[in-house]
Design an enzyme around this catalytic site. Structure first.
Site, PDB file in Angstrom:
ATOM      1  CB  SER A   2      -5.575   4.394   4.904  1.00 19.19           C
ATOM      2  OG  SER A   2      -4.487   5.299   4.958  1.00 19.19           O
ATOM      3  CB  SER A  38      -3.853   7.205   2.498  1.00 18.94           C
ATOM      4  OG  SER A  38      -4.077   5.847   2.273  1.00 18.94           O
ATOM      5  CE  LYS A  44      -4.030   7.340   8.073  1.00 15.75           C
ATOM      6  NZ  LYS A  44      -3.491   7.273   6.691  1.00 15.75           N
TER       7      LYS A  44
HETATM    8  N1  GLN Z   1      -4.936   2.453  -0.906  1.00 16.20           N
HETATM    9  C1  GLN Z   1      -3.512   2.273  -0.915  1.00 16.20           C
HETATM   10  C2  GLN Z   1      -3.178   1.015  -0.165  1.00 16.20           C
HETATM   11  O1  GLN Z   1      -4.061   0.340   0.198  1.00 16.20           O
HETATM   12  C3  GLN Z   1      -2.837   3.458  -0.321  1.00 16.20           C
HETATM   13  C4  GLN Z   1      -2.891   3.500   1.144  1.00 16.20           C
HETATM   14  C5  GLN Z   1      -2.146   4.674   1.717  1.00 16.20           C
HETATM   15  O2  GLN Z   1      -1.826   5.626   1.022  1.00 16.20           O
HETATM   16  N2  GLN Z   1      -1.836   4.564   2.991  1.00 16.20           N
HETATM   17  O3  GLN Z   1      -2.063   0.715   0.069  1.00 16.20           O
END
Ligand code: GLN
Length: 504
Positions: free
Chosen positions: A156, A180, A81
């Site tokens: 994400s 995410s 990532k």
């Molecule tokens: N979807 C969640 C957010 O927008 C989690 C994102 C994540 O785990 N980085 O914050």
């Protein structure tokens, strides 16, 4: 004809490289070929790293030629990532702010995967600074779900999930602040695990919410997730991360422990939650039955404060993000607006032009929530909710060994379908409370949904630092739903798999 990696697990690649059935360079070339032919459609990668991959592979082949012992993940193609530093690559967080940011060192999590023999094939797409659930907030391009290119891969860590689902990498690393890893794994039909907070070092991973962020692996099988976690925790706690802990590398050793006589919690309120798609509900029910069939006892549990989880997360997360992202000031890191009269102007303009809409929204929210007068009302309340939510889990785990629940309320949605940010935030319903409490969670693919035809999944949550056992529960479900003669619940997405692409 290059090697067909679609039919090989990480364990099989490593043993093939160690025994000399094929070379690490052959594997690396096959992965790079797959990226070359498939990524034009999937767009999971932000950078492909053939030089790094071939150099790492050649080193492994030389070690084998010299008769050295080969590490556990020898030659396994790994996608990283793009919020994790890897020397020789840029680390952009999919943001204009860091578009040209060269990694000054390699993150501990990536280093440990490379030490275990992984071959880095590239850096993959994400929501900008990991804010999002669809990878649509990347400043560079969208990533398409390999099962249907008109649908999101989740986020994400959407690039990490899509790269594995399309067979462009055998393993990938993602980070999980509110879901995410688990949500994109669910939407792309792969296994994804966020271990307990503190299990994997955060050193070298660009911070979003420091008390919530945790790194974990994506793979097509729970066995490959076990090998990855063993690599990530080997060497013990990382002195470079004060929150990292000593965790025993016993994931693979406990994988086949089974669930006989164990207790699995079901949360009736979750199964009746508004917005839970019937096909996802049925998938979770199938997972429950498979655990019961293997001798586990299903126990209904109540997590009374979980209604507050999303609200608490959208206070704590933005507050921590606001503090963490203050370092991108147009001076020390990243984008610098040209032609400014002074530092203040440069900082303001660099931030205005470097950050995208969602990144700005989170920082504005965080700045407001931490301002005097407001702080007591929201941040303090959110911390109280955090304590209550954590206590709910502690109480539940006095009665059960794991909790079964959905991961994402629906299968992958279409691009643009969730355009209202609040609606997008609600899609994290089943993942967020686990980051708040800190426990581990793992997503297991449950095949294709009857209504959408897209991957659906179940999630298992465990006691803090009981992640090896948690993964063995996921393995039990996987074992039950995997067809005989195949190693993973779902194959590489059919549009991309080479013929004979199913894991043998
Ligand atoms: N979807 C969640 C957010 O927008 C989690 C994102 C994540 O785990 N980085 O914050």
């Amino acid at each position: 004809m290059s090697l067909n990696l679609d039919s090989l697990t990480a364990a099989q690649i490593a043993s093939g490289v160690a025994s000399g059935d094929f070379s690490a360079v052959e594997v690396a070339r096959a992965a790079l070929d797959a990226i070359e032919s498939r990524d034009a459609q999937v767009q999971a990668f932000l950078q492909v790293t053939p030089e790094l991959a071939l150099a790492a592979a050649a080193k492994l082949d030389a070690r084998r030629a010299a008769g050295e012992e080969m590490p556990s993940l020898s030659g396994v193609p790994l996608a990283v990532k793009d919020n994790m530093n890897l020397m020789g690559t840029r680390t952009t967080c999919a943001s204009r702010m860091l578009e040209t940011n060269e990694s000054p060192y390699t993150a501990s999590c990536v280093r440990r995967m490379l030490d275990a023999g992984c071959v880095p094939v590239g850096k993959v797409n994400m929501d900008e600074f990991a804010f999002g659930s669809s990878t649509e907030s990347s400043a560079f391009h969208r990533t398409n779900n390999p099962w249907d290119l008109e649908r999101v891969p989740g986020g994400s860590s959407g690039g990490s999930a899509a790269a594995v689902a399309a067979g462009m990498a055998t393993l990938s690393l993602g980070s999980d602040t509110g879901g995410s890893i688990r949500q994109p794994a669910a939407l792309c039909g792969v296994v994804g695990m966020k271990p307990t907070y503190g299990t994997v070092s955060r050193y070298g991973v660009v911070a979003f919410g420091s008390s919530l962020d945790q790194v974990g692996p994506f793979a097509r099988t729970t066995a490959d997730v076990a090998l990855s976690l063993d690599a990530l925790v080997s060497g013990g706690r990382d002195v470079l991360d004060g929150t990292s802990r000593d965790v025993e590398a016993s994931f693979a050793a406990h994988l086949e422990d089974g669930v006989e006589g164990r207790r699995v919690g079901i949360v009736p309120a979750f199964m009746e939650a508004e917005g839970l798609a019937p096909e996802v509900k049925r998938a979770v029910e199938r997972a429950a039955r498979s655990l019961a069939d293997q001798g586990a006892e299903l126990v209904e549990i109540d997590l009374p404060h979980l209604d507050a989880a999303i609200a608490a997360y959208y206070v704590i997360g933005p507050a921590e993000a606001f503090s963490n992202l203050a370092r991108f000031d147009g001076v020390r890191y990243g984008y610098q607006e040209p032609g400014c009269a002074n530092l203040a102007e440069r900082s303001a303009k660099s931030r205005a032009h470097g950050f995208g809409t969602e990144a700005k929204r989170r920082q504005l929210l965080g700045a407001y929530l931490l301002s005097s007068g407001v702080y007591d009302k929201y941040y303090f309340a959110a911390q109280k909710a955090r304590t209550l939510i954590t206590a709910d889990y502690t109480r539940a785990f006095e009665r059960v060994d794991a909790i079964l629940m959905p991961a994402s309320p629906t299968a992958a949605f279409k691009f643009g379908e969730l355009s209202d940010p609040t609606q997008m935030y609600l899609s994290d319903l089943f993942t967020i409370s686990i980051n708040i409490a800190g426990n581990g969670g793992v997503t297991v693919p449950m095949g294709l949904g009857e209504d959408s035809g897209m991957p659906v999944a179940a999630q298992l949550v465990g006691r803090p630092f009981d992640d090896a056992r948690l993964l063995s529960f996921a393995r039990a479900v996987e074992r039950a739903v995997t067809e005989a003669g195949t190693a993973s619940v779902l194959p590489v997405a059919p549009a991309f798999a080479e013929k004979g692409g199913e894991l043998a």
